[in-house]
Design an enzyme around this catalytic site. Sequence first.
Site, PDB file in Angstrom:
ATOM      1  N   ASP A 164       0.832  -1.214   0.000  1.00  0.00           N
ATOM      2  CA  ASP A 164       0.000   0.000   0.000  1.00  0.00           C
ATOM      3  C   ASP A 164       0.870   1.269   0.000  1.00  0.00           C
ATOM      4  OD1 ASP A 164      -2.417   1.342   0.039  1.00  0.00           O
ATOM      5  OD2 ASP A 164      -3.214   0.229   1.744  1.00  0.00           O
ATOM      6  N   ASP A 219     -10.080   3.764  -3.363  1.00  0.00           N
ATOM      7  CA  ASP A 219     -10.803   2.574  -2.904  1.00  0.00           C
ATOM      8  C   ASP A 219     -12.234   2.475  -3.432  1.00  0.00           C
ATOM      9  OD1 ASP A 219      -8.513   2.210  -1.523  1.00  0.00           O
ATOM     10  OD2 ASP A 219      -9.435   2.086   0.454  1.00  0.00           O
TER      11      ASP A 219
HETATM   12  C1  GLA Z   1      -5.935   1.404   1.503  1.00  0.00           C
HETATM   13  C2  GLA Z   1      -6.127   0.394   0.366  1.00  0.00           C
HETATM   14  C3  GLA Z   1      -7.273  -0.535   0.722  1.00  0.00           C
HETATM   15  C4  GLA Z   1      -6.973  -1.250   2.025  1.00  0.00           C
HETATM   16  C5  GLA Z   1      -6.701  -0.241   3.129  1.00  0.00           C
HETATM   17  C6  GLA Z   1      -6.181  -0.900   4.390  1.00  0.00           C
HETATM   18  O1  GLA Z   1      -7.030   2.251   1.623  1.00  0.00           O
HETATM   19  O2  GLA Z   1      -6.369   1.060  -0.837  1.00  0.00           O
HETATM   20  O3  GLA Z   1      -7.498  -1.464  -0.310  1.00  0.00           O
HETATM   21  O4  GLA Z   1      -5.855  -2.076   1.830  1.00  0.00           O
HETATM   22  O5  GLA Z   1      -5.727   0.715   2.724  1.00  0.00           O
HETATM   23  O6  GLA Z   1      -5.925  -0.001   5.402  1.00  0.00           O
END
Ligand code: GLA
Length: 421
Positions: A164, A219
């Site tokens: 990430d 997301d």
């Molecule tokens: C980010 C990623 C998500 C998830 C969260 C976890 O937002 O894009 O897919 O992995 O972190 O904290």
Amino acid sequence: MEIEFYNCKLIRMLRNTFLFVLLIASVNTYAQNPEKKVDNLALTPPMGWNSWNKFGCDVNEQMIRDMADAMDTSGMKDAGYIYINIDDCWHGQRDSLGFIHPDPERFPHGIKALADYIHSKGLKMGIYSDAGYRTCAGRAGSRGHEYQDALTYASWGIDYLKYDWCNTEGLNALGAYMTMRSALDAAGRPIVFSICEWGNSKPWQWAKGIGNLWRTTGDISANFAHNVDHGTWMQLSVLSILDQQDSLRKYAGPGHWNDPDMLEVGNGMSIGEDRAHFSMWCMLAAPLVAGNDLRNMPQQTKDILMNKEVIAVDQDSLGVEGFKYSSADSLEIWLKPLVKGDWAICFLNRSLSAKHVAFDWQKENVVDSLSARDAMFGKIVYSIRDLWTKKNIGTTKRTLAADVPGHDVLMLRLTEAKKSR
Ligand code: GLA
């Protein structure tokens, strides 16, 4: 005696020269084409399950084990889903030498035991980290510990790493992801590398040869048409993610995929919306990472996630992403070239009211310059299969007439029936 001695020496010399040439040749091939090695890990888009969309930080080893059991017994494994991925929040502390350990309360038997269990089911295991000092949920990130973490993951038997991009102020994305790439290579275990940088620095332009998939947007949410505003960040709808994909198709191919984020099928949208979401992700040759609770799936969710004919469109070995062919009055038509001259075609109704489709194949000119494919409806007759009703519905000789319900799709596969002339 002397002749024999010289013969042996000659043979040894020839053999050594041959081995040396072979070594140089293979080093050269890898040096000239490093992405080949990376690419071989995900020749079709990875399929699996991830904890985040449904469970967020609420992860523990029993739940992950249960999910592996459910993957095995529900038919998901048989449909092609292989990876069981724990997302954020599995972490405990780093020890005095800097090695990461799982949260001892949530994962009392450790990650290695969990990976062994997952492997015993014929599945693979994925884990999550972050290029910054902290993950998005504030757990220990990999910054400064990349090689150590990669070694640790390899020793646990990890097969997939989602990496990430939270808390990376001042870091260069290409550099940070290359560092973890090198660390994974040094660790020596084949690990699918999932770049989760949300598309900020256009990873599609640089990530081939570094990762096997890269997120293209922020997301996803379990919303078909409306983003969810969280104040400091926006959680995106299925349609708004879809709208950001069309120009990226040329960057994807076997081993390196655009990732429009994990699936929200079974997490609260309507059946039609789930079906449209899943169909479009397959048209995009997207990684299919389920994000629902596999332990108690209603039949309708199973029917979507395990529709093998739709999955075959996603997993097609040609590895060419679909493209938007036309868009009018909230009805989009997408096409995807498939192996052996087949095509997938998907009519997506973005509106809430039903739309009538009257599609006269003979009047259409479907040419895809990226894959150098031309549907040639004037010369080739295709038989048509409805991939959701699983029925053959005639050929392209006749105009297709159908109604597509609101927020739903009509998804078809065209297979050459015979060449007309
Ligand atoms: C980010 C990623 C998500 C998830 C969260 C976890 O937002 O894009 O897919 O992995 O972190 O904290």
